[in-house]
Design an enzyme around this catalytic site. Structure first.
Site, mmCIF file in Angstrom:
data_model
loop_
_atom_site.group_PDB
_atom_site.id
_atom_site.type_symbol
_atom_site.label_atom_id
_atom_site.label_comp_id
_atom_site.label_asym_id
_atom_site.label_seq_id
_atom_site.Cartn_x
_atom_site.Cartn_y
_atom_site.Cartn_z
ATOM 1 N NE ARG A 1 -52.171 -5.259 -49.386
ATOM 2 C CZ ARG A 1 -52.944 -4.277 -48.922
ATOM 3 N NH1 ARG A 1 -53.720 -3.591 -49.733
ATOM 4 N NH2 ARG A 1 -52.981 -3.986 -47.653
ATOM 5 C CG ASP B 1 -53.308 -12.342 -39.002
ATOM 6 O OD1 ASP B 1 -53.481 -12.619 -40.197
ATOM 7 O OD2 ASP B 1 -52.212 -11.926 -38.563
ATOM 8 C CG HIS B 2 -54.398 -10.097 -42.636
ATOM 9 N ND1 HIS B 2 -53.471 -10.559 -41.742
ATOM 10 C CD2 HIS B 2 -53.921 -8.918 -43.094
ATOM 11 C CE1 HIS B 2 -52.471 -9.694 -41.670
ATOM 12 N NE2 HIS B 2 -52.721 -8.686 -42.490
ATOM 13 C CG ASP C 1 -48.143 -8.283 -42.426
ATOM 14 O OD1 ASP C 1 -49.321 -8.504 -42.769
ATOM 15 O OD2 ASP C 1 -47.787 -7.255 -41.823
ATOM 16 N NE ARG D 1 -48.917 0.258 -43.844
ATOM 17 C CZ ARG D 1 -48.394 -0.897 -44.189
ATOM 18 N NH1 ARG D 1 -49.166 -1.853 -44.657
ATOM 19 N NH2 ARG D 1 -47.111 -1.077 -44.087
ATOM 20 C CB SER E 1 -49.526 -4.014 -47.921
ATOM 21 O OG SER E 1 -49.530 -5.354 -48.268
HETATM 22 C C1 MIC Z 1 -51.300 -4.311 -43.859
HETATM 23 O O1 MIC Z 1 -51.107 -3.928 -42.706
HETATM 24 O O2 MIC Z 1 -51.415 -3.544 -44.828
HETATM 25 C C2 MIC Z 1 -51.350 -5.802 -44.130
HETATM 26 C C3 MIC Z 1 -52.706 -6.150 -44.510
HETATM 27 O O3 MIC Z 1 -51.038 -6.502 -42.954
HETATM 28 C C4 MIC Z 1 -50.346 -6.099 -45.226
HETATM 29 C C5 MIC Z 1 -50.361 -7.476 -45.717
HETATM 30 C C6 MIC Z 1 -51.438 -7.791 -46.698
HETATM 31 O O4 MIC Z 1 -51.817 -6.944 -47.490
HETATM 32 O O5 MIC Z 1 -51.852 -8.939 -46.704
HETATM 33 C C7 MIC Z 1 -48.914 -5.751 -44.899
HETATM 34 O O6 MIC Z 1 -48.687 -4.877 -44.106
HETATM 35 O O7 MIC Z 1 -47.983 -6.302 -45.510
HETATM 36 FE FE1 SF4 Z 2 -53.080 -6.811 -39.261
HETATM 37 FE FE2 SF4 Z 2 -51.425 -5.399 -40.826
HETATM 38 FE FE3 SF4 Z 2 -53.184 -4.186 -39.198
HETATM 39 FE FE4 SF4 Z 2 -51.171 -5.443 -38.155
HETATM 40 S S1 SF4 Z 2 -51.064 -3.650 -39.494
HETATM 41 S S2 SF4 Z 2 -53.275 -5.558 -37.434
HETATM 42 S S3 SF4 Z 2 -50.905 -7.188 -39.532
HETATM 43 S S4 SF4 Z 2 -53.629 -5.482 -40.974
#
Ligand code: MIC
Ligand code: SF4
Length: 752
Positions: A644, A94-95, A159, A447, A642
């Protein structure tokens, strides 16, 4: 779809017995959080764990990973030598889908550009018995809610928005890949027993207010740090007035206040959702053990006696909120927002409006957003800025296409993007503004850190509910309040929008569309997974070096970060997402979003070997080459956001030895420990001020490194003066063993 029914049956048949044992141990009424934690202890607790103190081992029922974090997690899992994952696991693509032209084109381009990574994820998933959701199938948390989450269960996901499943009463926690590897390898999952914050909901949402506003408001109360180390448990009669997916929205965005997770008690709304998503059997099973799936009555009656903190919210009087810019806890009541925009000189024109994402793309969300769009069509209005719609899953997309909402949103000017993260994670090829240009966007995401959506620090990103985003898109500017202001159409007619309405679930059931699920083959461990040595996208991991047994001396300060330093500042996403499987390549983004406290510049600092100002990754590589260890210094809630683990692996890979800050966000602190870094906090936060650009640092006390025993930072200033600072840490004995081995993975591989 119905997955895991046998596992759920087995768990549900054991829950009453396990709960009984917990009651004997604790001998007082239990919150729902405690019920799920106690019934998922890896080995039944012998003593009552102390909230906020005791490290405890748990046995989650399931693991979920998304494409951007799964690569690193599975590269680590591959070196564990296991043939299959020990618990049911899924991977969701999805990312990695860049939003530019619309769903079809974008998906095709992603399938081409990221073919190597998708193929890798699919074949390695197949090899280890992992269910695979291909690109376009949907966003991890939406797919989990639709198919896997169940009341009273426990899951972890790589995640931070994994808590979304709390909307279905599952205790779901976001973790780094290394934690997922432990659980997939059959080991327990370690978590400090959390504190529990109770949010008492009374009344019923009215008018423009929606579930999103509950969490936008809570974020304003608790701030981005207020939930740290805690699980947020919602309760009270108001909880039952919110749909299951609305509950999911609230739990999802609990990540923004640092909460370990958020949770709702089982009720008829969850049961309705389970039935609508093909899981009637689960609902019927849950109905038989409700005692295990809700807090005890005594807790509801006297919450102050059982929760560490209680927040009261009357839904009836709750106003819509808009939070931002630059931080999700900057909460403005809708009635006060227009003034705030003018007073703070936020760019008033709305450049782009974006709805959807894992947070807000349920059937109900789209229905309510569409109800505003329908009024626009009736009165000859259109969106006055570009508008995008990201369905959370293929099931949602197919259903809202069949039921007509999509075409209504398109009619007011909406562009439908792929069922994926897209602009929410900076996968957005924006053409309407230049880098650095000040502008405002409004999203229904969760976010809004600087640069997150479009890599432009000039973008003021605000977060609200989808229906509010649509209303604002019709105004085209931010100094607007749909509850009292009017709009004027081309004919000069004055229109007042009425509050949105919408169905919670589709009357004709969900349409699954092109499901996109690929189950693992029966006997698949023969599958070979190859990583090309020349690949720029994937790289096999080399073990990190073990600790050499001495204190750390001669350390340089690579960066002293000022203010917010989230994972989006440490390891930005967007264009860097494509290197999530290649540690060396992605390390070139390390700390490039961090504000240098010595120079107020972003992402760069002085290379003390040459005196040149260079990007942090370049300086770090020079130090690494010269065998000079370095540290990063930071302020509060360092690493928020995140899950990550790249934000922890990159400093480790580029020769960092310690991260020393005023305070950490939970997932990031664990990620650092797992990767063999020292995650330390100033005993006196004011010691942050002692650190100067040319200091040489030593960390003393490592030869006697022990749980609960602080370390010492010796600071030698350029003028020869010396300062000292006491450094605290939260390492327990096994985490100290990871540090000594060089990483948790080294430690476990050595133990095998
Ligand atoms: C996000 O919302 O910041 C992400 C991208 O989903 C991250 C995960 C990532 O950095 O791969 C998260 O929330 O953990
Ligand atoms: Fe994707 Fe993270 Fe955004 Fe949700 S908050 S849509 S998992 S990047």
């Amino acid at each position: 779809m119905l997955f895991d029914i046998d596992t759920i049956k087995k768990l549900y048949s054991e829950l009453p017995k396990r709960l009984k044992a917990a009651r004997v141990l604790v001998s007082r009424p239990l919150t729902l959080t405690e019920k799920i934690l106690y019934t998922h202890a890896a080995i039944p607790f012998q003593e009552v764990p102390i909230r906020g103190k005791t490290y405890a081992d748990f046995a989650p029922d399931r693991v979920a990973m998304q494409d951007a974090t799964a690569q690193m997690a599975l590269l680590q899992f591959a070196s564990s030598g296991k043939k299959q994952t020990a618990v049911p696991t899924t991977v969701h693509c999805d990312h990695l889908i860049l939003a530019e032209d619309g769903a079809k084109e974008d998906l095709e381009r992603a399938n081409h550009d990221s073919k190597e990574v998708f193929d890798f994820l699919q074949s390695i998933s197949n090899k280890f018995g992992i269910g695979f959701w291909k690109p376009g199938a949907g966003i991890i948390h939406q797919v989990v809610l639709e198919n896997y989450a169940f009341p009273g269960g426990m899951m972890i996901g790589t995640d931070s928005h994994t808590p979304n499943a709390g909307g279905l009463g599952m205790l779901a926690v976001g973790v780094g890949g290394a934690d997922a590897v432990d659980v997939m390898a059959g080991m327990p999952w370690e978590l400090k027993f959390p504190k529990i914050i109770g949010v008492h909901l009374s009344g019923k949402l009215q008018g423009w207010a929606s579930a999103k506003d509950v969490i936008l408001h809570v974020a304003g109360i608790l701030t981005v740090r207020g939930g740290t180390g805690a699980i947020i448990e919602y309760f009270g009669e108001g909880a039952h007035t919110i749909s299951c997916t609305g509950k999911g929205t609230i739990c999802n965005m609990g990540a923004e206040i640092g909460a370990t997770t958020s949770l709702f008690p089982y009720d008829s709304r969850m049961s309705d959702y389970l039935k609508a998503t093909g899981r009637k059997e689960v609902a019927e099973l849950a109905d038989k053990i409700t005692d295990c799936l809700v807090p005890d009555k005594e807790v509801e009656k006297d919450p102050y006696a059982y929760y560490d903190q209680v927040i009261e919210i009357n839904l009836t009087t709750l106003e819509p909120y808009i939070n931002g810019p630059y931080s999700p806890d900057r909460a403005w009541k809708l009635s006060e927002f227009a003034d705030a925009v003018i007073k703070n000189e936020f760019p008033e024109k709305l450049s782009v409006a974006l709805i959807g994402s894992c947070t807000n793309s349920s059937y109900e969300d789209i229905e309510r957003a569409t109800s505003v769009a329908k009024q626009a069509i009736k009165h000859g209005l259109k969106a006055r800025c570009p508008l995008t719609i990201t369905p959370g899953s293929e099931q949602i997309r197919a259903t809202i296409q069949r039921d007509g909402q999509l075409s209504i949103l398109e009619e007011i000017g909406g562009l439908v993007l792929a069922n994926a993260c897209g602009p929410c994670i900076g996968q957005w090829k924006r053409h309407d503004v230049n880098l650095g240009e000040k502008n405002s966007i409004l999203t229904s995401y969760n976010r809004n850190f600087s640069g997150r959506n479009d890599a432009n620090p000039g973008t003021h990103s605000f977060v609200a509910s989808p229906e509010i985003v649509i209303a604002f898109s019709l105004a085209g500017h931010l100094a607007f309040n749909p509850m009292k202001d009017t709009l004027t159409n081309d004919k000069g007619q004055v229109i007042k929008l009425v509050p949105p309405q919408g169905e919670e679930l589709p009357k004709n059931g969900f349409d699954q569309g092109d499901v996109g699920y690929i189950p693992p083959a029966e006997d698949s461990h023969q599958v070979q997974v190859a990583v090309h040595p020349e690949s720029t996208r994937l790289q096999l991991l080399e073990p990190f070096k073990a600790w050499d047994g001495t204190d750390l001396d001669g350390l340089r300060v690579l960066v002293k970060a000022q203010g917010k330093c989230t994972t989006d500042h440490i390891s930005p996403a967007g264009k860097w997402l494509k290197f999530r499987g290649h540690l060396d390549n992605i390390s070139d983004n390390m700390l490039t979003g961090a504000v240098n406290a010595f120079r107020e510049e972003i992402g760069q600092g002085v290379n003390l070997l040459t005196g040149q100002i260079e990007p942090f990754p370049k300086v770090a590589r020079a130090y690494k080459k010269g065998d000079i260890g370095w540290v990063a210094i930071g302020e509060e809630n360092y690493g928020e956001g995140s899950s990550r683990e790249h934000a922890a692996m990159e400093p480790r890979h580029l020769g960092g030895r310690a991260i020393i800050v005023k305070s950490f966000a939970r997932i990031h602190e664990t990620n650092l420990k797992k990767q063999g870094m020292l995650a330390l906090t100033f005993n006196d936060p004011a010691d942050y001020d002692k650190i100067q650009e040319e200091d040489v640092l030593s960390i003393k006390g490592l030869t006697t490194f022990a749980q609960g025993k602080p370390l010492t930072l010796v600071i030698l200033h350029a003028d020869g003066a010396e300062d000292r600072a006491l450094l605290n840490h939260t390492y327990n004995e096994s985490q100290i063993a990871w540090f000594k081995a060089g990483s948790a993975l080294n430690y476990f591989n050595r133990k095998k």
